[in-house]
Design a protein around this motif. Sequence first.
Motif, PDB file in Angstrom:
ATOM      1  N   GLY A  13      -3.184  -4.097   3.380  1.00  0.00           N
ATOM      2  CA  GLY A  13      -4.324  -4.199   2.484  1.00  0.00           C
ATOM      3  C   GLY A  13      -5.639  -4.338   3.219  1.00  0.00           C
ATOM      4  O   GLY A  13      -6.582  -3.567   3.007  1.00  0.00           O
ATOM      5  N   THR A  14      -5.731  -5.317   4.114  1.00  0.00           N
ATOM      6  CA  THR A  14      -6.943  -5.528   4.904  1.00  0.00           C
ATOM      7  C   THR A  14      -6.861  -4.888   6.282  1.00  0.00           C
ATOM      8  O   THR A  14      -7.877  -4.725   6.955  1.00  0.00           O
ATOM      9  CB  THR A  14      -7.199  -7.032   5.119  1.00  0.00           C
ATOM     10  N   GLN A  34       0.812  -1.216   0.000  1.00  0.00           N
ATOM     11  CA  GLN A  34       0.000   0.000   0.000  1.00  0.00           C
ATOM     12  C   GLN A  34       0.849   1.271   0.000  1.00  0.00           C
ATOM     13  O   GLN A  34       0.340   2.368   0.255  1.00  0.00           O
ATOM     14  CB  GLN A  34      -0.928   0.008   1.225  1.00  0.00           C
ATOM     15  N   LEU A  63     -11.946   0.713  10.513  1.00  0.00           N
ATOM     16  CA  LEU A  63     -12.481   0.802   9.159  1.00  0.00           C
ATOM     17  C   LEU A  63     -13.245   2.092   8.910  1.00  0.00           C
ATOM     18  O   LEU A  63     -13.414   2.500   7.769  1.00  0.00           O
ATOM     19  CB  LEU A  63     -13.401  -0.391   8.863  1.00  0.00           C
ATOM     20  N   ALA A 109      -7.333  -0.491   6.944  1.00  0.00           N
ATOM     21  CA  ALA A 109      -7.364  -1.259   5.694  1.00  0.00           C
ATOM     22  C   ALA A 109      -7.178  -0.285   4.543  1.00  0.00           C
ATOM     23  O   ALA A 109      -8.074   0.495   4.241  1.00  0.00           O
ATOM     24  CB  ALA A 109      -8.689  -2.001   5.569  1.00  0.00           C
ATOM     25  N   LYS A 147      -8.956  -2.656   1.129  1.00  0.00           N
ATOM     26  CA  LYS A 147     -10.354  -3.066   1.258  1.00  0.00           C
ATOM     27  C   LYS A 147     -11.257  -1.842   1.437  1.00  0.00           C
ATOM     28  O   LYS A 147     -11.154  -1.125   2.418  1.00  0.00           O
ATOM     29  CB  LYS A 147     -10.498  -4.000   2.458  1.00  0.00           C
ATOM     30  N   GLY A 148     -12.120  -1.597   0.463  1.00  0.00           N
ATOM     31  CA  GLY A 148     -13.050  -0.479   0.552  1.00  0.00           C
ATOM     32  C   GLY A 148     -12.410   0.881   0.342  1.00  0.00           C
ATOM     33  O   GLY A 148     -13.029   1.903   0.618  1.00  0.00           O
TER      34      GLY A 148
END
Length: 213
Positions: free
Chosen positions: A72-73, A11, A93, A113, A116-117
């Motif tokens: 990432g997550t 990332q 999140l 994260a 993700k999203g």
Amino acid sequence: MNIALMMENSQAAKNAVVLEQLQAVAAQNKDAVFNVGMSDENDHHLTYIHLGIMASILLNAKAVDFVVTGCGTGQGALMSLNIHPGVVCGYCLDPADAFLFAQINNGNALSLAFAKGFGWGAELNVRYMFEKAFAGRRGEGYPVERKEPQVRNAGILNQVKSAVIKDNYLDTLRAIDPELVKTAVGGERFQKCLFEQGKDAEIIAWVKQLLQK
């Protein structure tokens, strides 16, 4: 307050976006931000495993008061940080997660994260998470009438972790593959933060000695 931002290889391309939002919120609170992880995909290569080592060194050496990290997550970085003594990392999140972690758990690190999203408006979500994580007094409880048991339980959890991890902090570092630790501490910005802001002379001396090998 000193805040470290550390990002790993998967990332790293998003570092500039995240750093901009963190610096904007920190400036409002008169906090200092240290970008000690990867700033782009060509920077000193780090994985989420290195992030845990880095966070533990900076927090235990009292170079920083809080760490913002992720992958990432967000799950790998979360686990990596929480295995180390002196680190209490939450999973975040959205802004509600950041607020509730600050008020109920009152830890010293957050794992986000970053894949993700992380789409349209992601920079706004990151900004709002930082605002909720660092605004106002921490550890006030939520709801307020639950403050007493929440503060008590957070303290008990810290005591349990200290009891489970019995070794001296530097002994835990010595038990890790030295090449793994050496890579974790190899970044110039990480070293600058540790050596200029750190208050634990023993940890600083150990890292310097490792780098000379």
